[in-house]
Write a protein that holds these residues in place. Structure first.
Motif, PDB file in Angstrom:
ATOM      1  N   LEU A 170       1.581   3.573  -3.726  1.00  0.00           N
ATOM      2  CA  LEU A 170       1.292   3.821  -2.311  1.00  0.00           C
ATOM      3  C   LEU A 170       2.235   3.045  -1.391  1.00  0.00           C
ATOM      4  CD1 LEU A 170      -2.600   3.969  -2.337  1.00  0.00           C
ATOM      5  CD2 LEU A 170      -1.001   5.873  -1.971  1.00  0.00           C
ATOM      6  N   ARG A 171       2.650   1.865  -1.801  1.00  0.00           N
ATOM      7  CA  ARG A 171       3.596   1.087  -0.982  1.00  0.00           C
ATOM      8  C   ARG A 171       4.934   1.799  -0.833  1.00  0.00           C
ATOM      9  NH1 ARG A 171       1.323  -3.362  -3.702  1.00  0.00           N
ATOM     10  NH2 ARG A 171       3.082  -3.483  -5.129  1.00  0.00           N
ATOM     11  N   THR A 172       5.252   2.710  -1.748  1.00  0.00           N
ATOM     12  CA  THR A 172       6.504   3.466  -1.611  1.00  0.00           C
ATOM     13  C   THR A 172       6.422   4.440  -0.441  1.00  0.00           C
ATOM     14  OG1 THR A 172       5.900   5.281  -3.115  1.00  0.00           O
ATOM     15  CG2 THR A 172       6.969   3.319  -4.091  1.00  0.00           C
ATOM     16  N   MET A 173       5.232   4.689   0.057  1.00  0.00           N
ATOM     17  CA  MET A 173       5.037   5.611   1.176  1.00  0.00           C
ATOM     18  C   MET A 173       5.142   4.924   2.538  1.00  0.00           C
ATOM     19  SD  MET A 173       4.538   8.525  -0.202  1.00  0.00           S
ATOM     20  CE  MET A 173       4.569   8.889  -1.924  1.00  0.00           C
ATOM     21  N   VAL A 174       5.215   3.612   2.541  1.00  0.00           N
ATOM     22  CA  VAL A 174       5.278   2.863   3.802  1.00  0.00           C
ATOM     23  C   VAL A 174       6.623   3.121   4.486  1.00  0.00           C
ATOM     24  CG1 VAL A 174       5.369   0.525   4.781  1.00  0.00           C
ATOM     25  CG2 VAL A 174       3.651   1.102   3.062  1.00  0.00           C
ATOM     26  N   ASP A 175       6.555   3.373   5.775  1.00  0.00           N
ATOM     27  CA  ASP A 175       7.768   3.583   6.574  1.00  0.00           C
ATOM     28  C   ASP A 175       8.497   2.248   6.708  1.00  0.00           C
ATOM     29  OD1 ASP A 175       9.621   3.748   8.719  1.00  0.00           O
ATOM     30  OD2 ASP A 175       8.511   5.436   9.569  1.00  0.00           O
ATOM     31  N   PRO A 176       9.757   2.159   6.270  1.00  0.00           N
ATOM     32  CA  PRO A 176      10.470   0.876   6.313  1.00  0.00           C
ATOM     33  C   PRO A 176      10.675   0.349   7.735  1.00  0.00           C
ATOM     34  CG  PRO A 176      11.859   2.609   5.359  1.00  0.00           C
ATOM     35  CD  PRO A 176      10.534   3.217   5.660  1.00  0.00           C
ATOM     36  N   LYS A 177      10.722   1.237   8.707  1.00  0.00           N
ATOM     37  CA  LYS A 177      10.922   0.795  10.090  1.00  0.00           C
ATOM     38  C   LYS A 177       9.646   0.214  10.693  1.00  0.00           C
ATOM     39  CE  LYS A 177      14.573   4.132  10.934  1.00  0.00           C
ATOM     40  NZ  LYS A 177      14.953   5.357  11.634  1.00  0.00           N
ATOM     41  N   ALA A 219       4.331   0.587   8.194  1.00  0.00           N
ATOM     42  CA  ALA A 219       2.985   1.169   8.170  1.00  0.00           C
ATOM     43  C   ALA A 219       3.016   2.482   7.406  1.00  0.00           C
ATOM     44  CB  ALA A 219       2.498   1.402   9.594  1.00  0.00           C
ATOM     45  N   PHE A 220       1.832   2.899   6.973  1.00  0.00           N
ATOM     46  CA  PHE A 220       1.723   4.201   6.326  1.00  0.00           C
ATOM     47  C   PHE A 220       1.909   5.279   7.388  1.00  0.00           C
ATOM     48  CE2 PHE A 220      -0.704   1.589   3.312  1.00  0.00           C
ATOM     49  CZ  PHE A 220      -0.071   1.946   2.136  1.00  0.00           C
ATOM     50  N   PRO A 221       2.508   6.384   7.017  1.00  0.00           N
ATOM     51  CA  PRO A 221       2.694   7.461   7.997  1.00  0.00           C
ATOM     52  C   PRO A 221       1.345   8.081   8.365  1.00  0.00           C
ATOM     53  CG  PRO A 221       3.363   8.200   5.829  1.00  0.00           C
ATOM     54  CD  PRO A 221       3.046   6.741   5.708  1.00  0.00           C
ATOM     55  N   PRO A 222       1.243   8.629   9.581  1.00  0.00           N
ATOM     56  CA  PRO A 222      -0.022   9.264   9.971  1.00  0.00           C
ATOM     57  C   PRO A 222      -0.294  10.547   9.174  1.00  0.00           C
ATOM     58  CG  PRO A 222       1.640   9.523  11.688  1.00  0.00           C
ATOM     59  CD  PRO A 222       2.230   8.632  10.639  1.00  0.00           C
ATOM     60  N   THR A 223       0.768  11.211   8.726  1.00  0.00           N
ATOM     61  CA  THR A 223       0.640  12.397   7.874  1.00  0.00           C
ATOM     62  C   THR A 223       1.697  12.308   6.775  1.00  0.00           C
ATOM     63  OG1 THR A 223       2.153  13.671   9.259  1.00  0.00           O
ATOM     64  CG2 THR A 223      -0.206  13.870   9.753  1.00  0.00           C
TER      65      THR A 223
END
Length: 93
Positions: free
Chosen positions: A39-46, A49-53
């Motif tokens: 799941l951490r691979t889904m975090v936006d690097p900028k 945070a996790f994306p809203p969708t």
């Protein structure tokens, strides 16, 4: 992560007097660690945070990871209250 889930199921299928809580805890912890890493691979690097969708190809894997996390937390024999709360939070997500 799915392998840890299958191994955990095998341990939980043993008669209660043959189960070893430390092994169940270790398998559940490894499963949790694996799916959290995914799941951490889904975090936006900028935004960090996790994306809203999620893109269509990621929706199913992300939802399954959350369900697996909830299940692993519900099976942890140690700190039951904490893990049940974490499990509920994953299901709520």
């Amino acid at each position: 992560g799915e392998c840890f889930s299958q191994l955990l199921d095998l341990k939980l299928d043993l008669p209660v007097d043959e189960r070893k809580p430390e092994k169940i805890h270790r398998l559940a912890s490894k499963g949790i660690e694996t799916f959290e890493r995914f799941l951490r691979t889904m975090v936006d690097p900028k935004t960090k945070a996790f994306p809203p969708t999620y893109a269509d190809e990621f929706v199913r894997p992300v939802v399954l990871a959350r369900f697996y996390l909830a299940r692993f937390h519900s099976k942890c024999p140690e700190n039951r209250r904490e893990h049940v709360e974490l499990s509920l939070n994953e299901y709520r997500w």
